[in-house]
Design a protein around this motif. Sequence first.
Motif, short mmCIF file in Angstrom:
data_model
loop_
_atom_site.label_atom_id
_atom_site.label_comp_id
_atom_site.label_asym_id
_atom_site.label_seq_id
_atom_site.Cartn_x
_atom_site.Cartn_y
_atom_site.Cartn_z
N ARG A 23 0.84 -1.21 0.00
CA ARG A 23 0.00 0.00 0.00
C ARG A 23 0.86 1.25 0.00
NH1 ARG A 23 -1.85 3.05 4.34
NH2 ARG A 23 -3.69 4.31 3.94
N GLU A 24 1.87 1.31 0.87
CA GLU A 24 2.76 2.46 0.93
C GLU A 24 3.59 2.58 -0.36
OE1 GLU A 24 0.96 1.75 4.20
OE2 GLU A 24 2.64 0.36 4.02
N LEU A 25 3.98 1.43 -0.89
CA LEU A 25 4.76 1.42 -2.13
C LEU A 25 3.97 2.07 -3.27
CD1 LEU A 25 6.84 -1.56 -3.47
CD2 LEU A 25 5.28 -0.34 -4.98
N VAL A 71 4.77 5.55 -5.45
CA VAL A 71 4.91 5.53 -6.91
C VAL A 71 4.01 6.60 -7.54
CG1 VAL A 71 4.40 4.19 -8.99
CG2 VAL A 71 5.68 3.14 -7.11
N ARG A 72 2.75 6.64 -7.10
CA ARG A 72 1.80 7.63 -7.64
C ARG A 72 2.27 9.06 -7.37
NH1 ARG A 72 -2.02 4.15 -5.32
NH2 ARG A 72 -2.28 5.58 -3.57
N LEU A 124 3.98 14.23 -9.27
CA LEU A 124 4.42 15.45 -8.61
C LEU A 124 4.68 16.55 -9.65
CD1 LEU A 124 5.17 16.37 -5.70
CD2 LEU A 124 7.52 15.70 -6.23
N ARG A 125 3.99 17.67 -9.50
CA ARG A 125 4.10 18.75 -10.50
C ARG A 125 5.18 19.75 -10.10
NH1 ARG A 125 -1.87 20.88 -11.72
NH2 ARG A 125 -1.87 21.11 -9.44
N TYR A 158 5.09 3.95 -15.76
CA TYR A 158 5.68 4.95 -16.64
C TYR A 158 6.29 4.25 -17.84
CZ TYR A 158 8.26 9.30 -17.73
OH TYR A 158 8.76 10.43 -18.32
N LYS A 159 7.53 4.57 -18.17
CA LYS A 159 8.25 3.92 -19.26
C LYS A 159 9.52 3.28 -18.69
CE LYS A 159 6.73 6.92 -23.04
NZ LYS A 159 7.19 7.83 -24.14
#
Length: 207
Positions: A40-42, A46-47, A52-53, A117-118
């Motif tokens: 859950r924390e992982l 990641v998100r 993050l802008r 992501y990539k």
Amino acid sequence: MKAIVQRVAQASVTVGGEQISSIGRGLCVLLGISLEDTQRELEHMVRKILNLRVFEDESGKHWAKSVMDKQYEVLCVSQFTLQCILKGNKPDYHMAMPTEQAESFYNNFLEQLRKAYKPELIKDGKFGAYMQVHIQNDGPVTIELESPAATVDPKQLTKLEKQQQRKEKTRTKVPSESSRERNAPRNKDDPSASSGAEGDVSSEREP
């Protein structure tokens, strides 16, 4: 889980004099894994990192785009020292996940980043190695992230529990007047007997 995220012009990792990884513009992520971290924390981390802008948009507006929006790179470095708790001036790392578990957890973190992501844009250092991390911070911009489950320090809870125990022991050692009367021996003419009885009660309740 804790992360120090830096917006960089470039960053690289060197081990034993050999550069093993590098990125251009993007994010350098120093990641500290806690003893209590779960999937859950992982996923939360990641998100947060990917969304993050911290980059400008095409019109120059600040704090508008994420690393994914800009198609920039991410360099991750495992750093257990982020889980440091100071004992005076000495660092203590008992809250960091043990090495065997942490390596698997960290690899899972990288895998999740690549899936979201990539893969070719996610780079990393060398887990457990003595690394030289070269970071050219752009701004400077540095953001500290912490997963929700990591905000409560179990050590602090232990301190509170110990304080509560000391209060209980104090109440036991200094009984109220009513408890003195209940615990007083029948032979009121013998003061030493009264003192001894109270002492016995206190010692029996101490852990």
